[in-house]
Design a protein around this motif. Structure first.
Motif, PDB file in Angstrom:
ATOM      1  N   PRO A  21       2.025  -2.252  -7.504  1.00 33.15           N
ATOM      2  CA  PRO A  21       1.782  -1.191  -8.479  1.00 33.15           C
ATOM      3  C   PRO A  21       3.022  -1.007  -9.352  1.00 33.15           C
ATOM      4  O   PRO A  21       4.150  -0.983  -8.858  1.00 33.15           O
ATOM      5  N   GLU A  49       0.810  -1.222   0.000  1.00 35.37           N
ATOM      6  CA  GLU A  49       0.000   0.000   0.000  1.00 35.37           C
ATOM      7  C   GLU A  49       0.843   1.272   0.000  1.00 35.37           C
ATOM      8  O   GLU A  49       0.432   2.282  -0.548  1.00 35.37           O
ATOM      9  N   HIS A  58       1.886   6.935  -8.108  1.00 37.90           N
ATOM     10  CA  HIS A  58       1.015   7.964  -8.695  1.00 37.90           C
ATOM     11  C   HIS A  58       1.748   9.311  -8.803  1.00 37.90           C
ATOM     12  O   HIS A  58       1.539  10.053  -9.767  1.00 37.90           O
ATOM     13  N   GLU A  65      -1.655  -2.535 -11.414  1.00 35.99           N
ATOM     14  CA  GLU A  65      -1.176  -3.642 -10.595  1.00 35.99           C
ATOM     15  C   GLU A  65      -0.621  -4.737 -11.501  1.00 35.99           C
ATOM     16  O   GLU A  65      -1.250  -5.148 -12.467  1.00 35.99           O
ATOM     17  N   TRP A  91       1.721   2.651  -3.706  1.00 37.44           N
ATOM     18  CA  TRP A  91       0.728   3.260  -4.601  1.00 37.44           C
ATOM     19  C   TRP A  91       0.834   4.780  -4.701  1.00 37.44           C
ATOM     20  O   TRP A  91       0.902   5.318  -5.808  1.00 37.44           O
TER      21      TRP A  91
END
Length: 114
Positions: free
Chosen positions: A81, A52, A59, A76, A55
């Motif tokens: 990611p 987590e 971005h 994913e 991510w």
């Protein structure tokens, strides 16, 4: 401190393409004999973080590339990611990321003198 300066990415060894009907959302590996085809994607995976925590960083990397109009998507892949860009945009993408302080891990092979 800028989290990008602590980020390390590496290029996934395989080439990819968008899955049929899922452009920008889902990728699939390209067979070895088709890797020179148009619409070939390369993937960058974050090594410095996973799960987590990765991510938001991915971005942010995606936004940095979008700022210079390099098309990319965070998707994913293999449970993590990954940032995908068109193969022809790889030099511009890696240059932009390096300018943001992101380290790009390089693959290399070692030959033994034995």
């Amino acid at each position: 401190m800028n989290t990008l300066q602590l980020s390390i990415v590496h290029r996934l060894p395989q080439s990819y393409r968008w899955s049929a009907g899922f452009a920008g959302l889902k990728v699939e590996p390209i067979p070895q004999h088709l890797q020179n085809a148009e619409n070939c994607l390369i993937g960058l995976k974050l090594l410095s973080e996973d799960g987590e925590k990765a991510w938001p960083i991915m971005h942010t990397l995606s936004q940095a590339l979008s700022d210079i109009e390099v098309d990319c998507s965070v998707v994913e892949c293999e449970g993590e990611p990954c940032l995908f860009v068109n193969r022809q945009d790889e030099p511009a993408a890696t240059c932009r990321l390096k300018n943001f302080g992101v380290a790009i891990a390089e693959s290399f092979s070692v030959t033994h003198p034995f």
